[in-house]
Each structure stands twice: as C-alpha cells, then as structure tokens.
Scaffold this active site. Structure first.
Site, mmCIF file in Angstrom:
data_model
loop_
_atom_site.group_PDB
_atom_site.id
_atom_site.type_symbol
_atom_site.label_atom_id
_atom_site.label_comp_id
_atom_site.label_asym_id
_atom_site.label_seq_id
_atom_site.Cartn_x
_atom_site.Cartn_y
_atom_site.Cartn_z
ATOM 1 N N MET A 180 60.730 -44.909 -12.116
ATOM 2 C CA MET A 180 60.718 -43.443 -12.022
ATOM 3 C C MET A 180 59.413 -42.978 -11.384
ATOM 4 O O MET A 180 59.418 -42.443 -10.295
ATOM 5 C CB MET A 180 60.911 -42.839 -13.407
ATOM 6 C CG MET A 180 61.058 -41.344 -13.414
ATOM 7 S SD MET A 180 61.782 -40.706 -14.948
ATOM 8 C CE MET A 180 60.602 -41.240 -16.159
ATOM 9 N N CYS A 181 58.284 -43.175 -12.042
ATOM 10 C CA CYS A 181 56.949 -42.905 -11.499
ATOM 11 C C CYS A 181 56.662 -41.407 -11.379
ATOM 12 O O CYS A 181 57.558 -40.585 -11.244
ATOM 13 C CB CYS A 181 56.736 -43.569 -10.155
ATOM 14 S SG CYS A 181 56.902 -45.368 -10.206
ATOM 15 N N GLY A 182 55.380 -41.079 -11.417
ATOM 16 C CA GLY A 182 54.926 -39.703 -11.255
ATOM 17 C C GLY A 182 53.784 -39.647 -10.265
ATOM 18 O O GLY A 182 52.925 -40.526 -10.240
#
Length: 293
Positions: free
Chosen positions: A1-3
């Site tokens: 997912m990561c931000g």
C-alpha cells in the site's frame, strides 16, 4: 500500500520548519506502511561541494573511518553525511569501495541528504533528526513491503543520480526488462525493487539532457503498471500518476508551499491548509515546481 508525502516551500520563512512539518505529515501515514520509512531533505549547498550520505554498518567505527579517509562525518544514527570538494567525490567513492565496501552510499549531491530505516515513520524520523532539519523541499515514504523483504536496503527513497531521488506507491510490470536495458546504459542497481528502476530510468533520461518534467513525461509511455511518483531534484519537486491513477493522491497549494499526500489527512498539519487550493493530480499528467538557480 505505502504512503507518500512531499513538501516544496515557496516561502523562505518556512524553511526552518521543513523538517518538523515533513515529520508530522509522514507520521500520519504510518498505517499505510509500518515496515520501514525514509525521507530526503534538500538543504543549503556549501560552495562547490558534494554531500554524500552514508549508511554505516554496526561493525564500522564511523569516526575512525572518517579520520582514515581525511574527512569530517556528521553522524545521524547509522547514517553519516560527509562533505567534500566536488572534484574529490570520485576519489572518496573509490576509497570507500576499496577500504570500506560494506558502507553504502545512500545519496550524493550538492543539497540532498537521504535517510531510511526499518520501523515506524515517527521512529525513523526521530532516529535521524528530521524534525530539526531545515531546507527548501523534502519527500518521504512509509512502506508496506509486498514484493521484497523488510530491510533498510529496500526502503524508499531511492537515489540513482546527483541530488535526485524518488518515492513510489504502486507496482511496475516491466521493471525487469527496464533494469536490463538501463544496466547496458551504465546504471547500477543495488536492489530488486521496482522503485529503484523507476529512479534509474529518470536518472538516465536526465543524463541525456531532459529536465525532470520531460523525464516524467517520457515515463508515462515507457513505464508499465500502476504508480504514483514523487521526485526530488536539487531545485525541483515533481509528481506523476499513471494513466489509470488507481493509487490515492491529493495535493495542496498556497502562496507559501506545494504539498503532496497519499491522503488528505497527511496535509492537515500544514499552516494555512484551510485556505489552500486542494486538488487531485490528474492521471498521466506531470506536475513540477522548481526554485530559481
């Protein structure tokens, strides 16, 4: 997912707050990627010099290494920044490769400092002193590892050229073929991460004379997959989403800054956010801001 987060300051009056604001934004994105985190900060250049950010293994004494190499190292956790005259960079790289091969050069350039490690964003930011850093622009990333191991080596940002780095949310489908082609062009890669290939692609384009904006425009046709890129250069800050734009992204712009977040809540700590122009970057469109030389 990561931000992903990014902050490009138009107002010099906010430069002392760059690190604190970036750390707040990155911390809010923790639940998008709790495995590892990293950030790049663009500070002030010191004449005709190059800064190398190094990652130092536990069994290497950083002070003794700096003394042996005849340089001064500013230590931050397991990283250190060494500043040398620009024409001495090649000799230092050779000395490190020969005498300290386990030391990793994380980034190099006139203004960039890059830090990354395993752990939650707040812990990584605190470990390397991000809240106290100043500068003109910064990008950060918190990772949920889905395609490779949870290691500092695989954390973002990736830097493959002077003062250039990239963070990425998504997945490239043609990164193996691109990696082979770019290696034939003389680029080197340290991981199997597709994000490092994306960074290398932009470096290759810019070596051919393209601006960051032009390199990002070319990427739309050459990189397959789904992605959001936030990229930093010595003077610039760019954003690109793939033509489908299936990854979340929001931006805010005021007279004082341009900011990027994977979600709006990452932008909430910014001053004047209530009056900012908010927008979602359009699919396949390059966004780029740059300071004057």
């Amino acid at each position: 997912m990561c931000g992903i987060v990014g902050l490009f300051l138009k107002s010099p009056g906010l430069q002392a707050e760059l690190g604190r604001l970036s750390a707040d934004m990155l911390g809010i994105m923790s639940d998008r990627g709790p495995d590892s985190a990293g950030f790049a900060v663009y500070g002030t250049a010191a004449g005709d010099t190059t800064k190398l950010t190094l990652r130092i293994p536990e069994d290497v004494d950083a002070s003794a290494m700096a003394a042996a190499l005849g340089v001064t190292a500013v230590r931050r956790g397991d990283h250190a920044v060494v500043t040398v005259p620009r024409d001495a960079e090649g000799a230092l790289r050779q000395a490190l490769a020969t005498r300290y091969p386990a030391v990793n050069i994380v980034s190099a350039g006139a203004r960039i400092e890059l830090y990354k490690g395993v752990g939650l964003p707040d812990a990584v930011s605190s470990r390397y002193g991000l809240p106290g850093m100043a500068g003109t622009h910064a990008i950060g990333h918190t990772r949920m590892a889905t395609e490779s191991a949870v290691t500092t080596h695989g954390a973002h940002p990736f830097s493959t050229g002077p003062d250039q780095c990239l963070v990425h949310n998504g997945s490239l489908s043609n990164h193996n073929a691109l990696r082979r082609n770019l290696r034939r062009e003389g680029l080197e890669f340290e991981t199997e991460n597709d994000s490092e290939v994306a960074a290398g692609y932009l470096t290759w384009r810019m070596r051919q004379g393209a601006s960051l904006g032009e390199a990002l425009e070319a990427a739309v046709g050459d990189l397959d997959g789904f992605y959001t890129f936030v990229v930093g250069t010595e003077r610039g800050f760019g954003v690109l989403r793939d033509p489908i734009a299936c990854k979340p992204a929001v931006m805010a712009e005021t007279e004082d800054y341009v900011a990027f977040g994977s979600e709006y809540r990452a932008l909430v700590p910014l001053p004047g956010i209530e009056q900012a122009r908010l927008f979602e970057p359009a699919p396949g469109q390059v966004y780029f801001w740059e300071h004057a030389a």
